[in-house]
Write an enzyme that holds these catalytic residues in place. Structure first.
Site, mmCIF file in Angstrom:
data_model
loop_
_atom_site.group_PDB
_atom_site.id
_atom_site.type_symbol
_atom_site.label_atom_id
_atom_site.label_comp_id
_atom_site.label_asym_id
_atom_site.label_seq_id
_atom_site.Cartn_x
_atom_site.Cartn_y
_atom_site.Cartn_z
ATOM 1 N N LYS A 297 35.764 36.220 53.173
ATOM 2 C CA LYS A 297 37.133 35.664 54.049
ATOM 3 C C LYS A 297 36.944 34.168 53.725
ATOM 4 O O LYS A 297 35.929 33.452 53.723
ATOM 5 C CB LYS A 297 36.845 35.743 55.642
ATOM 6 C CG LYS A 297 36.733 37.319 56.026
ATOM 7 C CD LYS A 297 36.343 37.366 57.422
ATOM 8 C CE LYS A 297 36.183 38.894 57.893
ATOM 9 N NZ LYS A 297 35.749 39.412 59.250
ATOM 10 N N LYS B 226 29.768 44.536 55.243
ATOM 11 C CA LYS B 226 31.010 45.562 55.881
ATOM 12 C C LYS B 226 30.300 46.650 56.286
ATOM 13 O O LYS B 226 29.706 47.650 55.780
ATOM 14 C CB LYS B 226 31.932 45.741 54.765
ATOM 15 C CG LYS B 226 33.050 46.753 54.917
ATOM 16 C CD LYS B 226 34.121 46.924 54.035
ATOM 17 C CE LYS B 226 35.432 47.754 54.484
ATOM 18 N NZ LYS B 226 34.996 49.054 55.142
HETATM 19 C C1 LIG Z 1 40.207 40.685 60.376
HETATM 20 C C2 LIG Z 1 39.890 41.434 59.002
HETATM 21 C C3 LIG Z 1 41.442 42.142 58.768
HETATM 22 C C4 LIG Z 1 39.745 40.332 58.032
HETATM 23 C C5 LIG Z 1 38.775 42.363 59.053
HETATM 24 N N1 LIG Z 1 39.155 43.682 58.831
HETATM 25 C C6 LIG Z 1 38.159 44.560 59.163
HETATM 26 N N2 LIG Z 1 38.408 45.898 58.712
HETATM 27 C C7 LIG Z 1 39.995 46.189 58.221
HETATM 28 C C8 LIG Z 1 40.353 47.425 57.761
HETATM 29 N N3 LIG Z 1 39.423 48.309 58.501
HETATM 30 C C9 LIG Z 1 40.159 49.720 58.031
HETATM 31 N N4 LIG Z 1 39.558 50.674 59.013
HETATM 32 C C10 LIG Z 1 39.990 51.646 58.728
HETATM 33 C C11 LIG Z 1 41.272 52.126 58.029
HETATM 34 C C12 LIG Z 1 41.584 51.144 57.424
HETATM 35 N N5 LIG Z 1 41.166 49.854 57.467
HETATM 36 C C13 LIG Z 1 38.277 48.048 59.158
HETATM 37 C C14 LIG Z 1 37.953 46.925 59.561
HETATM 38 C C15 LIG Z 1 36.690 44.083 58.981
HETATM 39 C C16 LIG Z 1 35.769 44.917 58.830
HETATM 40 C C17 LIG Z 1 34.356 44.370 58.834
HETATM 41 C C18 LIG Z 1 33.463 45.326 59.102
HETATM 42 N N6 LIG Z 1 33.537 46.752 58.708
HETATM 43 O O1 LIG Z 1 32.137 44.680 59.120
HETATM 44 C C19 LIG Z 1 34.392 43.044 59.112
HETATM 45 N N7 LIG Z 1 32.891 42.446 58.985
HETATM 46 N N8 LIG Z 1 35.211 42.239 59.030
HETATM 47 C C20 LIG Z 1 36.675 42.702 58.752
HETATM 48 N N9 LIG Z 1 37.624 41.635 58.942
#
Ligand SMILES: CC(C)(C)c1nc(N2CCN(c3ncccn3)CC2)c2cc(C(N)=O)c(N)nc2n1
Length: 341
Positions: free
Chosen positions: A300, A121
């Site tokens: 995931k 992440k």
């Molecule tokens: C497509 C999904 C929803 C499964 C998804 N959502 C992500 N996030 C959602 C929440 N996010 C968020 N950001 C700010 C406020 C609330 N939520 C920040 C991104 C992911 C973030 C990363 C990463 N950072 O490396 C990653 N490898 N895969 C992601 N995959």
């Protein structure tokens, strides 16, 4: 077909050569051209575009940095909402998540063996990119997931974000949505703070804040100097269900790389929750050697079929979870420790 002048042919050839060289350098981390050669070709392209302005196209590498600052950012609606992620803080909570998604499927179907993709992440800022006929037309912040801010001019300065997709059998796809994380490598973060220290400016507390502060800059020339980077992790073709271009998250990450995006190569295909837990424990220490900040692992379910069957709650996908590490306190500096002798 209008006969292309020799200059137009040369401009097109230079654009293609320079784009391939950038892809190799920034995405594959395998340069195919000496910097001096790149610079010479880039200057030739600039001279031709200056001489024949109507040969300039938005995907030309010379069009990455804007001349003048924007006055404001406009609010835009995401074609496909960006969801949040449910959090887990240890392996027990990860197992709880597995029970929950399995329960949600039964009695219809709860497969015994499933694959997971575990992705580091990246601790940056989520970004939504829209490509029209293969050309980047918009870059927007996540915002509240439904509405974000149009920061296209700033996004164009991020070298690892392609201005044109390397088509890969997606020639006739009109619109492609890509999501990923903008981040600052730790080395760059330190250099930026050193410069700010010298200039008597306030320091950024951490790379994530530095990214957010940079993306809010109205002057893209400042953004261009901050050397932001980008890892893609989601590909959507609006109007087509995701399974028609890839069947799994694993395939989607490979396709994103072929299309021209950087993808974090530390992601791992796990055949069980135990393997996910191993990956999570391994990276808890390994991430301290990583060139960029991470704050957990995103887990995931791999197949899109399963993802579609599970769907979303009001806020989260049921098929993914953010497995976080304990928040990193600022490392306690030795001189701050008072020893009661
Ligand atoms: C497509 C999904 C929803 C499964 C998804 N959502 C992500 N996030 C959602 C929440 N996010 C968020 N950001 C700010 C406020 C609330 N939520 C920040 C991104 C992911 C973030 C990363 C990463 N950072 O490396 C990653 N490898 N895969 C992601 N995959």
């Amino acid at each position: 077909m209008i006969q292309m002048t020799s200059e137009a042919k040369r401009v097109e050839e230079l654009r293609r050569l320079l784009q391939q060289a950038s892809y190799a350098y920034y995405v594959l981390d395998a340069p195919v051209m000496e910097d001096t050669v790149y610079d010479r070709l880039y200057r030739e392209l600039q001279e031709l575009e200056t001489k024949y302005p109507d040969l300039v196209t938005p995907d030309s590498p010379t069009q990455r940095v804007g001349e003048r600052p924007a006055t404001h950012f406009t609010s835009v609606r995401h074609n496909i909402p960006l969801y949040s992620l449910e959090n887990a803080f240890n392996v027990e909570e990860l197992q709880g998540w597995e029970q929950r998604w399995r329960r949600h499927l039964t009695p219809q179907y709860s497969p015994v063996e499933v694959d997971y993709v575990a992705e580091l992440k990246i601790d940056g800022a989520a970004l939504a990119l829209t490509y029209q006929n293969g050309v980047l037309v918009r870059g927007a912040t996540r915002g509240d997931g439904v509405m974000g801010e149009d920061i296209t001019q700033n996004v164009r300065t991020i070298r690892s974000i392609p201005l044109r997709l390397n088509f890969d059998g997606l020639e006739n796809i009109e619109k492609v949505e890509v999501r990923g994380e903008v981040f600052l490598p730790l080395e760059v973060f330190k250099q930026i703070n050193e410069k700010r220290q010298k200039a008597g400016e306030q320091l950024f507390a951490n790379p994530r804040n530095a990214v957010a502060g940079t993306l809010r800059q109205l002057d893209s020339r400042i953004v261009a100097q901050r050397q932001l980077d980008f890892f893609a992790y989601t590909l959507h073709i609006p109007g087509m269900d995701d399974a028609s271009i890839a069947n799994t998250q694993w395939e989607a990450l490979e396709l994103l790389q072929r299309l021209g995006f950087r993808v974090d190569t530390n992601h791992r295909l796990c055949h069980s929750i135990r393997e996910v837990a191993e990956y999570y424990q391994y990276w808890d220490t390994e991430r301290l050697n990583s060139p960029y900040m991470t704050d957990g692992v995103v887990v995931k379910l791999n197949t899109f079929k399963l993802q579609e069957q599970l769907g979303f709650t009001q806020k989260f996908p049921r098929w993914a979870i953010a497995l976080k590490y304990a928040a990193e306190e600022a490392p306690t500096r030795v001189e701050n420790i008072t020893v009661n002798v």
